[in-house]
Design a protein around this motif. Structure first.
Motif, PDB file in Angstrom:
ATOM      1  N   MET A   1       0.824  -1.194   0.000  1.00  0.00           N
ATOM      2  CA  MET A   1       0.000   0.000   0.000  1.00  0.00           C
ATOM      3  C   MET A   1       0.871   1.261   0.000  1.00  0.00           C
ATOM      4  SD  MET A   1      -3.173   0.760   2.387  1.00  0.00           S
ATOM      5  CE  MET A   1      -4.113   2.201   2.263  1.00  0.00           C
ATOM      6  N   LEU A   2       1.912   1.243   0.765  1.00  0.00           N
ATOM      7  CA  LEU A   2       2.820   2.384   0.805  1.00  0.00           C
ATOM      8  C   LEU A   2       3.390   2.672  -0.575  1.00  0.00           C
ATOM      9  CD1 LEU A   2       4.237   4.474   2.616  1.00  0.00           C
ATOM     10  CD2 LEU A   2       6.060   2.806   2.907  1.00  0.00           C
ATOM     11  N   GLU A   3       3.642   1.627  -1.344  1.00  0.00           N
ATOM     12  CA  GLU A   3       4.198   1.791  -2.684  1.00  0.00           C
ATOM     13  C   GLU A   3       3.257   2.577  -3.592  1.00  0.00           C
ATOM     14  OE1 GLU A   3       3.901  -1.331  -1.277  1.00  0.00           O
ATOM     15  OE2 GLU A   3       5.967  -1.477  -0.589  1.00  0.00           O
ATOM     16  N   SER A   4       1.955   2.382  -3.418  1.00  0.00           N
ATOM     17  CA  SER A   4       1.005   3.109  -4.255  1.00  0.00           C
ATOM     18  C   SER A   4       1.019   4.605  -3.937  1.00  0.00           C
ATOM     19  CB  SER A   4      -0.406   2.539  -4.097  1.00  0.00           C
ATOM     20  OG  SER A   4      -0.865   2.683  -2.782  1.00  0.00           O
ATOM     21  N   TYR A   5       1.225   4.947  -2.678  1.00  0.00           N
ATOM     22  CA  TYR A   5       1.352   6.358  -2.309  1.00  0.00           C
ATOM     23  C   TYR A   5       2.611   6.961  -2.942  1.00  0.00           C
ATOM     24  CZ  TYR A   5      -2.357   6.231   1.198  1.00  0.00           C
ATOM     25  OH  TYR A   5      -3.567   6.135   1.838  1.00  0.00           O
ATOM     26  N   VAL A   6       3.708   6.245  -2.830  1.00  0.00           N
ATOM     27  CA  VAL A   6       4.967   6.728  -3.395  1.00  0.00           C
ATOM     28  C   VAL A   6       4.836   6.896  -4.903  1.00  0.00           C
ATOM     29  CG1 VAL A   6       7.398   6.161  -3.776  1.00  0.00           C
ATOM     30  CG2 VAL A   6       6.363   5.752  -1.532  1.00  0.00           C
ATOM     31  N   TYR A   7       4.212   5.929  -5.566  1.00  0.00           N
ATOM     32  CA  TYR A   7       4.014   6.002  -7.014  1.00  0.00           C
ATOM     33  C   TYR A   7       3.240   7.261  -7.386  1.00  0.00           C
ATOM     34  CZ  TYR A   7       2.400   4.912 -11.697  1.00  0.00           C
ATOM     35  OH  TYR A   7       2.124   4.982 -13.038  1.00  0.00           O
ATOM     36  N   GLU A   8       2.122   7.513  -6.704  1.00  0.00           N
ATOM     37  CA  GLU A   8       1.302   8.692  -7.007  1.00  0.00           C
ATOM     38  C   GLU A   8       2.049   9.992  -6.734  1.00  0.00           C
ATOM     39  OE1 GLU A   8      -1.627   9.285  -8.476  1.00  0.00           O
ATOM     40  OE2 GLU A   8      -1.723   7.165  -8.938  1.00  0.00           O
ATOM     41  N   LEU A   9       2.792  10.034  -5.659  1.00  0.00           N
ATOM     42  CA  LEU A   9       3.551  11.243  -5.339  1.00  0.00           C
ATOM     43  C   LEU A   9       4.618  11.508  -6.400  1.00  0.00           C
ATOM     44  CD1 LEU A   9       3.851  10.734  -1.492  1.00  0.00           C
ATOM     45  CD2 LEU A   9       2.436  12.433  -2.683  1.00  0.00           C
ATOM     46  N   ARG A  10       5.307  10.470  -6.815  1.00  0.00           N
ATOM     47  CA  ARG A  10       6.310  10.629  -7.879  1.00  0.00           C
ATOM     48  C   ARG A  10       5.644  11.048  -9.185  1.00  0.00           C
ATOM     49  NH1 ARG A  10       9.803   5.243  -6.439  1.00  0.00           N
ATOM     50  NH2 ARG A  10      11.094   6.205  -4.819  1.00  0.00           N
ATOM     51  N   ALA A  11       4.496  10.468  -9.493  1.00  0.00           N
ATOM     52  CA  ALA A  11       3.778  10.795 -10.729  1.00  0.00           C
ATOM     53  C   ALA A  11       3.315  12.253 -10.734  1.00  0.00           C
ATOM     54  CB  ALA A  11       2.585   9.866 -10.907  1.00  0.00           C
ATOM     55  N   ASN A  12       3.173  12.838  -9.554  1.00  0.00           N
ATOM     56  CA  ASN A  12       2.758  14.237  -9.436  1.00  0.00           C
ATOM     57  C   ASN A  12       3.924  15.169  -9.181  1.00  0.00           C
ATOM     58  OD1 ASN A  12      -0.362  14.641  -9.441  1.00  0.00           O
ATOM     59  ND2 ASN A  12       0.032  12.649  -8.521  1.00  0.00           N
ATOM     60  N   ASP A  13       5.124  14.714  -9.516  1.00  0.00           N
ATOM     61  CA  ASP A  13       6.353  15.519  -9.454  1.00  0.00           C
ATOM     62  C   ASP A  13       6.677  16.073  -8.069  1.00  0.00           C
ATOM     63  OD1 ASP A  13       6.883  15.167 -12.197  1.00  0.00           O
ATOM     64  OD2 ASP A  13       5.517  16.795 -12.709  1.00  0.00           O
ATOM     65  N   ILE A  14       6.410  15.277  -7.048  1.00  0.00           N
ATOM     66  CA  ILE A  14       6.814  15.639  -5.696  1.00  0.00           C
ATOM     67  C   ILE A  14       8.270  15.214  -5.541  1.00  0.00           C
ATOM     68  CG2 ILE A  14       6.318  15.381  -3.234  1.00  0.00           C
ATOM     69  CD1 ILE A  14       3.981  16.579  -4.892  1.00  0.00           C
ATOM     70  N   LYS A  15       9.089  16.102  -5.010  1.00  0.00           N
ATOM     71  CA  LYS A  15      10.514  15.800  -4.838  1.00  0.00           C
ATOM     72  C   LYS A  15      10.697  14.615  -3.892  1.00  0.00           C
ATOM     73  CE  LYS A  15      11.880  20.613  -5.334  1.00  0.00           C
ATOM     74  NZ  LYS A  15      12.464  21.764  -4.634  1.00  0.00           N
ATOM     75  N   GLU A  16      11.710  13.805  -4.181  1.00  0.00           N
ATOM     76  CA  GLU A  16      11.982  12.608  -3.376  1.00  0.00           C
ATOM     77  C   GLU A  16      12.179  12.941  -1.901  1.00  0.00           C
ATOM     78  OE1 GLU A  16      11.977   9.267  -4.023  1.00  0.00           O
ATOM     79  OE2 GLU A  16      11.187   9.778  -5.996  1.00  0.00           O
ATOM     80  N   GLU A  17      12.904  14.002  -1.614  1.00  0.00           N
ATOM     81  CA  GLU A  17      13.138  14.354  -0.209  1.00  0.00           C
ATOM     82  C   GLU A  17      11.833  14.770   0.478  1.00  0.00           C
ATOM     83  OE1 GLU A  17      14.533  17.973  -2.682  1.00  0.00           O
ATOM     84  OE2 GLU A  17      14.884  15.810  -2.735  1.00  0.00           O
ATOM     85  N   ASP A  18      10.929  15.384  -0.271  1.00  0.00           N
ATOM     86  CA  ASP A  18       9.639  15.762   0.287  1.00  0.00           C
ATOM     87  C   ASP A  18       8.738  14.545   0.471  1.00  0.00           C
ATOM     88  OD1 ASP A  18      10.383  18.413   0.488  1.00  0.00           O
ATOM     89  OD2 ASP A  18       9.527  18.957  -1.446  1.00  0.00           O
ATOM     90  N   ILE A  19       8.841  13.578  -0.423  1.00  0.00           N
ATOM     91  CA  ILE A  19       8.095  12.329  -0.261  1.00  0.00           C
ATOM     92  C   ILE A  19       8.505  11.669   1.048  1.00  0.00           C
ATOM     93  CG2 ILE A  19       7.788   9.978  -1.150  1.00  0.00           C
ATOM     94  CD1 ILE A  19       7.988  11.174  -3.984  1.00  0.00           C
ATOM     95  N   GLN A  20       9.795  11.630   1.301  1.00  0.00           N
ATOM     96  CA  GLN A  20      10.282  11.015   2.540  1.00  0.00           C
ATOM     97  C   GLN A  20       9.799  11.777   3.771  1.00  0.00           C
ATOM     98  OE1 GLN A  20      11.599   8.024   2.563  1.00  0.00           O
ATOM     99  NE2 GLN A  20      11.329   8.095   0.352  1.00  0.00           N
ATOM    100  N   LYS A  21       9.800  13.110   3.703  1.00  0.00           N
ATOM    101  CA  LYS A  21       9.307  13.927   4.818  1.00  0.00           C
ATOM    102  C   LYS A  21       7.837  13.633   5.095  1.00  0.00           C
ATOM    103  CE  LYS A  21      12.284  17.924   4.001  1.00  0.00           C
ATOM    104  NZ  LYS A  21      12.303  19.325   3.557  1.00  0.00           N
ATOM    105  N   VAL A  22       7.049  13.589   4.039  1.00  0.00           N
ATOM    106  CA  VAL A  22       5.611  13.346   4.180  1.00  0.00           C
ATOM    107  C   VAL A  22       5.372  11.964   4.779  1.00  0.00           C
ATOM    108  CG1 VAL A  22       3.476  12.954   2.896  1.00  0.00           C
ATOM    109  CG2 VAL A  22       4.890  14.944   2.380  1.00  0.00           C
ATOM    110  N   LEU A  23       6.015  10.951   4.228  1.00  0.00           N
ATOM    111  CA  LEU A  23       5.795   9.591   4.703  1.00  0.00           C
ATOM    112  C   LEU A  23       6.265   9.412   6.145  1.00  0.00           C
ATOM    113  CD1 LEU A  23       6.667   7.546   1.511  1.00  0.00           C
ATOM    114  CD2 LEU A  23       4.415   8.199   2.388  1.00  0.00           C
ATOM    115  N   GLU A  24       7.326  10.077   6.509  1.00  0.00           N
ATOM    116  CA  GLU A  24       7.796  10.027   7.895  1.00  0.00           C
ATOM    117  C   GLU A  24       6.784  10.691   8.832  1.00  0.00           C
ATOM    118  OE1 GLU A  24      10.063   9.050  11.117  1.00  0.00           O
ATOM    119  OE2 GLU A  24      10.373   8.381   9.056  1.00  0.00           O
ATOM    120  N   SER A  25       6.189  11.777   8.378  1.00  0.00           N
ATOM    121  CA  SER A  25       5.220  12.501   9.200  1.00  0.00           C
ATOM    122  C   SER A  25       3.938  11.710   9.424  1.00  0.00           C
ATOM    123  CB  SER A  25       4.860  13.837   8.544  1.00  0.00           C
ATOM    124  OG  SER A  25       5.981  14.678   8.489  1.00  0.00           O
TER     125      SER A  25
END
Length: 64
Positions: A1-25
């Motif tokens: 399930m986490l992978e689907s969130y990461v996929y969507e975030l990447r598909a929407n041009d969210i920076k990798e470091e911001d993806i990590q911040k969001v998922l950590e939060s």
């Protein structure tokens, strides 16, 4: 399930470091709403949820 969130975030041009911040939060409270809340805090637009009330401002036409 986490992978689907990461996929969507990447598909929407969210920076990798911001993806990590969001998922950590939201790691203990993973939901679409919580991810979008964190994205907005970082200056991004929502990816997973839609604020229909915001559309009312744009589509409030008098059709009579």
């Amino acid at each position: 399930m986490l992978e689907s969130y990461v996929y969507e975030l990447r598909a929407n041009d969210i920076k990798e470091e911001d993806i990590q911040k969001v998922l950590e939060s939201v790691k203990n409270r993973l939901s679409e709403e919580n991810v979008d809340t964190e994205l907005v805090k970082l200056g991004y637009q929502k990816v997973f949820t839609v604020d229909y009330d915001a559309y009312d401002e744009f589509y409030n036409y008098d059709l009579d």
